[in-house]
Design an enzyme around this catalytic site. Sequence first.
Site, PDB file in Angstrom:
ATOM      1  N   SER A 110      44.641  39.825  49.241  1.00  0.00           N
ATOM      2  CA  SER A 110      43.605  40.698  49.778  1.00  0.00           C
ATOM      3  C   SER A 110      42.965  41.447  48.628  1.00  0.00           C
ATOM      4  CB  SER A 110      44.195  41.685  50.796  1.00  0.00           C
ATOM      5  OG  SER A 110      45.022  42.648  50.144  1.00  0.00           O
ATOM      6  N   VAL A 174      48.317  43.448  47.715  1.00  0.00           N
ATOM      7  CA  VAL A 174      47.460  44.593  48.016  1.00  0.00           C
ATOM      8  C   VAL A 174      47.058  45.249  46.701  1.00  0.00           C
ATOM      9  CG1 VAL A 174      49.467  46.117  48.346  1.00  0.00           C
ATOM     10  CG2 VAL A 174      47.233  46.759  49.293  1.00  0.00           C
ATOM     11  N   ILE A 205      51.747  44.067  44.157  1.00  0.00           N
ATOM     12  CA  ILE A 205      50.759  45.100  43.875  1.00  0.00           C
ATOM     13  C   ILE A 205      49.743  44.501  42.905  1.00  0.00           C
ATOM     14  CG2 ILE A 205      50.354  47.437  43.095  1.00  0.00           C
ATOM     15  CD1 ILE A 205      52.218  47.134  45.588  1.00  0.00           C
ATOM     16  N   LYS A 206      48.481  44.477  43.316  1.00  0.00           N
ATOM     17  CA  LYS A 206      47.442  43.885  42.480  1.00  0.00           C
ATOM     18  C   LYS A 206      46.902  44.916  41.497  1.00  0.00           C
ATOM     19  CE  LYS A 206      44.490  40.788  44.037  1.00  0.00           C
ATOM     20  NZ  LYS A 206      43.432  40.122  44.868  1.00  0.00           N
ATOM     21  N   ILE A 207      46.880  44.515  40.243  1.00  0.00           N
ATOM     22  CA  ILE A 207      46.374  45.355  39.163  1.00  0.00           C
ATOM     23  C   ILE A 207      45.337  44.542  38.391  1.00  0.00           C
ATOM     24  CG2 ILE A 207      46.959  46.508  36.991  1.00  0.00           C
ATOM     25  CD1 ILE A 207      49.725  47.075  38.152  1.00  0.00           C
TER      26      ILE A 207
END
Length: 435
Positions: A110, A174, A205-207
């Site tokens: 997402s 996310v 966790i998207k970075i």
Amino acid sequence: MASISNLSSPITPLKSSPVLPPPPTTAVYLGFPARLNLSSSKLSVRSTVPLAASLLVKCSQNGGNGSHVKRTTLHDLYEKQGQSPWYDNLCRPVTDLIPLIESGVRGVTSNPAIFQKAISTSNAYNDQFRELVQGGKDIESAYWELVVKDIQDACRLFEPIYDETDGGDGYVSVEVSPRLADDTQGTVDAAKWLHKVVDRPNVYIKIPATAACVPSVRDVISLGISVNVTLIFSLSRYEAVIDAYLDGLEASGLDDLSRVTSVASFFVSRVDTLVDKMLEKIGTPEALNLRGKAANAQAALAFQLYQKKFSGPRWEALVKKGAKKQRLLWASTSVKNPAYPDTLYVAPLVGPDTVSTMPDQALQAFIDHGTVGRTIDANVSEAEGIYNALEKLGIDWSYVGNQLELEGVDSFKKSFDSLLDSLQEKANSLKLVNL
């Protein structure tokens, strides 16, 4: 607007909207009967009706519209070639993901643009949003609660895959706020907060792989938090991302690294969108003949870099502690130019230990007429030739990477800001806040 500091409290459970309450042994999801196997935290579903053809998931106004499907090429993609097909979309009801999981989808990505579309075009979020604002939440805090609920529910659906693969697959991603793309420590704090409030083993966790956030990746990995590093557009930045992952594993001090995993999201079609424009400006026959070839050529070289970096003494020392490779994930796989084949950014990038995340059109196209075979390193010399030929024509790969990164961050910021504005308008229209 809320800041990360005042988002530190746990997500508030909703009295009237529990997360996927335990259903009976047989239930109806998306208009078809399904047998449900439940444990305290996992859900697996087996449908009991004939298979249907369409896989498209549409964010519904009030209910789901998914369709059950049969075994597809996605199963072959994973079982025969070791590539995990993921779905690049998320909306309510998350149970619309069930037929996609049955079709072979093994994870979800997402981003702010996806949530902007999902929340602003659907009424499915209204009840929770109303309760949150009436309970005193500001707009941005309410936004994050909407997102976290979707991520938690999706994680629950994919957790059986996560368990079956011993943490190797079944992830839901996310992204931290795009407003933090230039804030190293702010990104670390946001990643820690999201990891805590989602509280699922299979969340990524998207970075973003901006210059400021590559050090954030290292720090977050060192804390034992699994990361999807996104918005990678160049080989040089990709190598920096790999190094950040390795540095983080080494700095973690953990004796068991098996539960700290990562993917590196290497964007594809957007590269051709930009490079094609540059080639058309050059206008020579040689330049025009290279249109539609830059993205996959660079991706093939990225896979070569992946194989090189995840081998040798440094990597082997980490493997002894249970470390898993940071898999390459092909992102931006939808075709932007209608003149190109609709599986252009999927079929040529099939390879082991990789992920391909596909939006609806690309997913549907590959299931319908995609072929399964190892292609990512089928002709490395040709990829090198294309990459070098583009350089000789004056295509600056560093410029391409930097420009696409700027555009990507800006696009996500605009989606994020637009959604917050939409939520504010929705709150006003529902007379939930004082004007």
